[in-house]
Scaffold this motif. Structure first.
Motif: not given
Length: 301
Positions: A157-158, A166-168, A146-153, A261-263
């Motif tokens: 996508y930030g 992003v906050e939710a 979860a911590a890794f997923h949150l950081r990389i995501w 698409r923006e990625n």
């Protein structure tokens, strides 16, 4: 008796097993780098070494990859060879074993290597690739994932996703997501982790039956994330190759994933890895109705 958990490491090079007549002297071409074994029996002399040193006129079977069982076990430790060979045999692959004073070595066909690696991972063993260590995720990994997923995501996508999304999508939400995923039915699901030598999570690849409209018969990559330190080192391609083999094992005709698409960096990478952009869909999620590109690979390897 509990089967030992193994660490398996591929040795570089193409290996060959050669046959000489019984009583033959050991030829000079045997000497050199890599794993070498010379076995004299009453009816033959057998040599294992890198193929590049074996003369063409020598009877040989080439195209083998050598795998080191990196754990050190006592001579009478039970179950080591069985733990190494059973997963591969049950996957329908050929294998043979040679041993030294300290270790066991496994030889599998080069074109079967990824299937063998997946078989070992499925039995709870670890596979070393360079300085990374791959294994299957367990329920106890939820917090780290979860911590890794949150950081990389958020790194990815930030700047693209709405602030509310992003906050939710915080740690608690990711933790619950992974707890549900890893404690549920895993019959057609695989979550692979890549860790460094200190056990720090550096890569994640999660696969399950596709929920993408129009591609329900495929295997879906729901998450593929790498620490930025790994990018450009071939780890993403390796994960994708394993994923295609998993799709084949699950008898899925294709491997698919959705990319926002923006990625554009991810889209370029997947195209470079042979992915075919086959459709566009709008994800109707409650937090972010993103426009996504569907990338597809055939599982026919």
């Amino acid at each position: 008796m509990h089967a030992p958990k193994l660490l398996l490491r591929e040795l570089p090079g193409d290996y060959a097993v050669s046959r000489l007549a019984a009583g033959s002297d050991t030829p000079d071409w045997v000497n050199g780098p890599g794993l070498v074994t010379v076995t004299s029996a009453e009816d033959e002399t057998s040599i294992l070494c890198l193929r590049e040193r074996v003369p063409a006129e020598v009877k040989q079977s080439a195209g083998w990859t050598a795998i080191q069982v990196s754990n050190l076990f006592d001579f009478d430790e039970p179950g080591v060879v069985v733990a190494a060979t059973r997963p591969v045999a049950e996957a329908g692959l050929g294998i043979f074993v040679v041993s030294t004073f300290d270790r066991d070595y496994l030889l599998v066909r080069q074109d079967s290597l990824h299937r063998a690696e997946l078989a070992w991972l499925g039995y709870g063993h670890r596979v070393q690739r360079g300085q990374l260590f791959l294994r299957n995720a367990e329920i106890s990994d939820c917090d780290a994932i979860a911590a890794f997923h949150l950081r990389i995501w958020r790194q990815t996508y930030g700047a693209i996703a709405p602030t509310a999304a992003v906050e939710a999508l915080n740690f608690d939400r990711r933790q619950e997501q992974w707890r549900v995923k890893l404690s549920g039915n895993r019959e057609q699901s695989v979550t692979l982790l890549a860790e460094d030598e200190q056990g720090q999570l550096m890569g994640l690849c999660d696969l399950t039956g596709s929920t993408i409209s129009g591609f329900e018969d495929a295997l879906e990559i729901t998450h593929l994330y790498l620490d930025e330190k790994l990018r450009g080192q071939g780890v993403g391609r390796y994960f994708l190759n394993l994923a295609q083999h998993i799709a084949q094992r699950f008898r899925k005709p294709a491997l698919v994933l959705e990319v926002v698409r923006e990625n554009t960096a991810a889209l370029d990478f997947y195209r470079a890895c042979g992915g075919d952009p086959v459709a566009e869909q709008t994800y109707r999620g409650p937090l972010w109705p993103s426009d996504n590109v569907i990338i597809r690979w055939s599982s026919d390897l």
